[in-house]
Design an enzyme around this catalytic site. Structure first.
Site, mmCIF file in Angstrom:
data_model
loop_
_atom_site.group_PDB
_atom_site.id
_atom_site.type_symbol
_atom_site.label_atom_id
_atom_site.label_comp_id
_atom_site.label_asym_id
_atom_site.label_seq_id
_atom_site.Cartn_x
_atom_site.Cartn_y
_atom_site.Cartn_z
ATOM 1 N N ASP A 56 17.223 24.896 21.966
ATOM 2 C CA ASP A 56 16.277 25.957 22.280
ATOM 3 C C ASP A 56 15.253 25.326 23.209
ATOM 4 O O ASP A 56 14.464 24.475 22.791
ATOM 5 C CB ASP A 56 15.614 26.465 20.991
ATOM 6 C CG ASP A 56 14.535 27.508 21.245
ATOM 7 O OD1 ASP A 56 14.211 27.770 22.427
ATOM 8 O OD2 ASP A 56 13.990 28.053 20.273
ATOM 9 N N SER A 134 14.920 29.681 40.073
ATOM 10 C CA SER A 134 13.843 30.630 40.311
ATOM 11 C C SER A 134 14.488 31.997 40.535
ATOM 12 O O SER A 134 15.447 32.355 39.849
ATOM 13 C CB SER A 134 13.000 30.187 41.507
ATOM 14 O OG SER A 134 11.966 31.087 41.760
ATOM 15 N N TYR A 148 8.305 38.742 34.174
ATOM 16 C CA TYR A 148 9.402 37.967 34.760
ATOM 17 C C TYR A 148 8.980 37.468 36.135
ATOM 18 O O TYR A 148 9.174 36.289 36.472
ATOM 19 C CB TYR A 148 10.670 38.816 34.850
ATOM 20 C CG TYR A 148 11.859 38.042 35.355
ATOM 21 C CD1 TYR A 148 12.537 37.159 34.523
ATOM 22 C CD2 TYR A 148 12.311 38.185 36.665
ATOM 23 C CE1 TYR A 148 13.626 36.429 34.984
ATOM 24 C CE2 TYR A 148 13.401 37.473 37.138
ATOM 25 C CZ TYR A 148 14.060 36.593 36.290
ATOM 26 O OH TYR A 148 15.130 35.871 36.759
ATOM 27 N N LYS A 152 8.519 33.423 37.320
ATOM 28 C CA LYS A 152 9.215 32.827 38.466
ATOM 29 C C LYS A 152 8.248 32.396 39.566
ATOM 30 O O LYS A 152 8.492 31.395 40.259
ATOM 31 C CB LYS A 152 10.268 33.808 39.008
ATOM 32 C CG LYS A 152 11.399 34.083 38.023
ATOM 33 C CD LYS A 152 12.099 32.803 37.572
ATOM 34 C CE LYS A 152 13.301 33.085 36.684
ATOM 35 N NZ LYS A 152 13.983 31.847 36.239
#
Length: 272
Positions: A56, A134, A148, A152
């Site tokens: 993880d 990315s 999100y 990135k």
């Protein structure tokens, strides 16, 4: 010459495709997944050339332990591919604290911990290549992909800075920036915020802007990734897919035009 590649998120999608392609050509692969059963087919097919590790990436201590285990097992780590991550779909206002923190933990902090863990090994070797997954939305903001996008954008900043810090050690850094691909990223692996009716128009407009041609074929990325890994002078950034470059080009043209229109105000703010 065969290399040793450590790749996270190898249970499916890009991670599994690239892991198998690397194994097929004779490289040694350390493949991580939360559920090791997803790697059974690769283990049965490639035997000792693959080291499956349960991981993880949110667990910093486990990340460092996994990198050390890989080094002890294969003797070196030539390439780290930080591929693990998932999509969180939703507007800023819709996103809970738990959802926001979980997105950053996996997409950004997990990648950071693994990069930190591998750097001493690569410095000692005098070579290495860190490939950060990315996205085109690390350069172009897209509605209803807010956190999100943020994760990135953070990966972009980290990668560019890291590249400048470690180049003199013989370590290269590449930011891979795919456009949309028909992986499970937007399917069962994605998380959806609880939608607010106020954002239905924005959501509908975004969905209408994405046609079938937008989604690339995942397997088509493999030759580009193999060429990247084999390059003696890899780029800092590499787009994947035909939609990526036009999107970024248009975005930066718009940004430059706006910056130019405010240039006098900006310059005056310097004060001397």
């Amino acid at each position: 010459m065969a290399k040793t590649i450590f790749i996270t998120g190898a249970s499916r999608g890009f991670g599994k495709l690239w892991a198998e392609a690397l194994l097929q050509r004779g490289d040694k692969v350390v493949a991580t997944a939360r559920d090791l059963r997803t790697l059974d087919d690769l283990v049965s097919k490639y035997g000792s050339n693959i080291l499956p590790l349960q991981l993880d990436v949110n667990d910093r201590a486990a990340d460092f332990a996994a990198i050390q285990k890989a080094k002890d097992h294969f003797g070196s780590i030539d390439v780290l591919i930080n591929n693990a991550g998932y999509g969180l779909f939703g507007a800023v206002e819709e996103t809970t604290e738990e959802e926001a923190r979980a997105q950053m933990e996996t997409n950004f902090f997990g990648l950071l911990w693994l990069s930190q863990a591998v750097l001493p090994i690569m410095r000692e070797q005098g070579h290495g290549h860190i490939i950060q997954l990315s996205s085109i939305v690390g350069l172009v903001g897209v509605p209803v992909l807010s956190l999100y996008n943020a994760s990135k954008f953070a990966v972009e900043g980290l990668g560019e800075t890291l590249a400048a810090e470690v180049k003199h050690f013989g370590i290269n850094v590449t930011l891979l920036e795919p456009n949309g691909y028909a992986t499970d990223w937007g399917g069962s692996s994605a998380i959806q915020t609880t939608p607010m009716p106020e954002y239905e128009g924005v959501r509908a407009a975004f969905q209408a802007s994405v046609d079938d041609d937008f989604w690339g074929v995942p397997a088509a990325t493999t030759p580009a990734v193999l060429q990247l890994i084999d390059s003696e002078n890899p780029p800092l950034r590499l787009f994947l897919g035909k939609k990526a470059y036009p999107m970024v080009k248009q975005t930066y043209e718009n940004r430059l035009a706006e910056w130019d229109s405010w240039a006098e105000v900006s310059t005056a703010a310097h004060g001397k």
